[in-house]
Scaffold this motif. Structure first.
Motif, PDB file in Angstrom:
ATOM      1  N   ALA A  10      12.024  28.502 -14.555  1.00 41.39           N
ATOM      2  CA  ALA A  10      12.107  29.959 -14.613  1.00 41.39           C
ATOM      3  C   ALA A  10      11.695  30.511 -13.253  1.00 41.39           C
ATOM      4  CB  ALA A  10      11.200  30.514 -15.708  1.00 41.39           C
ATOM      5  N   ILE A  11      12.473  31.473 -12.732  1.00 40.59           N
ATOM      6  CA  ILE A  11      12.193  32.032 -11.413  1.00 40.59           C
ATOM      7  C   ILE A  11      12.212  33.558 -11.499  1.00 40.59           C
ATOM      8  CG2 ILE A  11      12.809  32.083  -8.978  1.00 40.59           C
ATOM      9  CD1 ILE A  11      14.475  29.573  -9.410  1.00 40.59           C
ATOM     10  N   LYS A  12      11.101  34.172 -11.137  1.00 39.86           N
ATOM     11  CA  LYS A  12      11.024  35.625 -11.096  1.00 39.86           C
ATOM     12  C   LYS A  12      11.628  36.125  -9.785  1.00 39.86           C
ATOM     13  CE  LYS A  12       7.680  39.449 -10.984  1.00 39.86           C
ATOM     14  NZ  LYS A  12       8.121  40.287 -12.079  1.00 39.86           N
ATOM     15  N   ALA A  13      12.563  37.076  -9.883  1.00 38.22           N
ATOM     16  CA  ALA A  13      13.151  37.670  -8.685  1.00 38.22           C
ATOM     17  C   ALA A  13      13.858  38.967  -9.055  1.00 38.22           C
ATOM     18  CB  ALA A  13      14.144  36.715  -8.023  1.00 38.22           C
ATOM     19  N   ASP A  14      13.717  39.948  -8.182  1.00 38.74           N
ATOM     20  CA  ASP A  14      14.473  41.185  -8.289  1.00 38.74           C
ATOM     21  C   ASP A  14      15.777  40.961  -7.532  1.00 38.74           C
ATOM     22  OD1 ASP A  14      15.610  43.699  -7.963  1.00 38.74           O
ATOM     23  OD2 ASP A  14      13.711  44.707  -7.599  1.00 38.74           O
ATOM     24  N   THR A  15      16.893  40.937  -8.244  1.00 34.65           N
ATOM     25  CA  THR A  15      18.167  40.579  -7.613  1.00 34.65           C
ATOM     26  C   THR A  15      18.679  41.645  -6.650  1.00 34.65           C
ATOM     27  OG1 THR A  15      19.406  41.432  -9.512  1.00 34.65           O
ATOM     28  CG2 THR A  15      18.848  39.077  -9.511  1.00 34.65           C
ATOM     29  N   THR A  16      18.041  42.818  -6.617  1.00 37.78           N
ATOM     30  CA  THR A  16      18.443  43.839  -5.647  1.00 37.78           C
ATOM     31  C   THR A  16      17.728  43.667  -4.314  1.00 37.78           C
ATOM     32  OG1 THR A  16      16.745  45.477  -6.247  1.00 37.78           O
ATOM     33  CG2 THR A  16      18.790  45.482  -7.534  1.00 37.78           C
ATOM     34  N   LYS A  17      16.712  42.798  -4.299  1.00 39.26           N
ATOM     35  CA  LYS A  17      15.943  42.560  -3.075  1.00 39.26           C
ATOM     36  C   LYS A  17      16.381  41.235  -2.466  1.00 39.26           C
ATOM     37  CE  LYS A  17      12.007  45.321  -4.564  1.00 39.26           C
ATOM     38  NZ  LYS A  17      10.577  45.350  -4.944  1.00 39.26           N
ATOM     39  N   GLU A  18      17.027  41.328  -1.327  1.00 39.84           N
ATOM     40  CA  GLU A  18      17.659  40.155  -0.728  1.00 39.84           C
ATOM     41  C   GLU A  18      16.677  39.025  -0.488  1.00 39.84           C
ATOM     42  OE1 GLU A  18      21.150  39.345   2.537  1.00 39.84           O
ATOM     43  OE2 GLU A  18      19.874  41.110   2.769  1.00 39.84           O
TER      44      GLU A  18
END
Length: 272
Positions: free
Chosen positions: A61-69
């Motif tokens: 599982a990987i946390k990431a905001d997909t709008t932040k490059e």
């Protein structure tokens, strides 16, 4: 079902709930190694990883905001560092907001466009970079909406973003077809997911939604995951640049549908 998917690596954005969750679980059931992206809801993502591992699969599982490059790039790096390669990219992360268009701020417009279209572009771009590096005939599956076709009052920014995903899919499919990198798109109709929960939270609303769909029911996320598994597999190797609209006939002018079989429909079965 698709033996060629075993041990392949997939990254699924928005993978901790709804359609993304169903796709990640289906991929794991096919024997794929799955990176499950989430923005919030870490508990749900970790529970998925635990369940997949208990069944003998591999997942992270990987946390990431997909709008932040920078966060997207870090997620790609973690996926490659963990599994060594990438074979299937699923750009599923998306949001929708009910806003009267003449009252919508540019910030509200940009928020939906950034998640639904900009994030999808970054995912496609990074996947293609990796496929070119691997010299691998990779596979990208985007998730748009039936509203890439059907206008939706109060959701102008959503419709614009999903229409953009369709043309992005086609353009990239054309650009990379010669090296066999396939890019396709799933356009769901009414699906029982958290993003649509408000549309189905009473029996009256649920019945209204079901009645509006010509096939008479709201789909489960697993029905979209079935399409994703097919598109990821070699069974679909001659398909690229296409949108598979899975909407129970919603895009077929539902107000014109045939009402005369409503009572008869309950007698039909798919049993032999």
């Amino acid at each position: 079902m698709y033996n060629d998917l075993k041990d392949k690596v997939a990254l699924v954005t928005g993978g901790s709930s709804g359609i993304g969750k169903a796709i990640a679980e289906r991929f794991a059931a096919e024997g794929m190694k799955v990176a499950i992206n989430y923005h919030s809801g870490s508990e749900a993502a970790e529970e998925m990883v635990k369940a997949i591992k208990e069944q003998g699969g591999e997942a992270i599982a990987i946390k990431a905001d997909t709008t932040k490059e920078e966060e997207f790039l870090a997620m790609f790096k973690e996926t490659i560092d963990t599994f060594g390669a990438l074979h299937v990219m699923v750009n599923n992360a998306g949001i929708q907001k009910d806003i009267v268009s003449h009252e919508m701020t540019t910030e509200e417009f940009d928020q939906v466009m950034n998640v639904n279209l900009r994030g999808t572009f970054i995912g496609c771009r990074e996947a293609i970079k990796q496929f070119m590096k691997q010299k691998y005939k990779g596979n990208i599956i985007n998730v748009s909406s039936v509203h890439e076709i059907i206008p939706w009052p109060h959701y102008a920014q959503y419709c614009a973003s999903k229409g953009g995903v369709k043309l992005l899919t086609q353009s990239l499919a054309m650009e990379y077809a010669r090296v066999q990198i396939r890019v396709n798109n799933i356009a769901p109709g009414s699906v029982d997911t958290p993003i649509n929960a408000a549309n189905f939270d009473t029996e009256e609303k649920k019945k209204g939604a079901e009645d509006f769909v010509p096939m008479g029911y709201v789909a489960e996320p697993a029905e979209m995951a079935n399409i994703a598994a097919f598109l990821a597999s070699k069974e679909s190797k001659y398909i690229t640049g296409q949108t598979i609209v899975s909407d129970g006939g919603l895009s077929l002018y539902p107000s014109h549908r045939n009402w005369e079989y409503d009572e008869l429909a309950a007698e039909f079965t798919d049993e032999i």
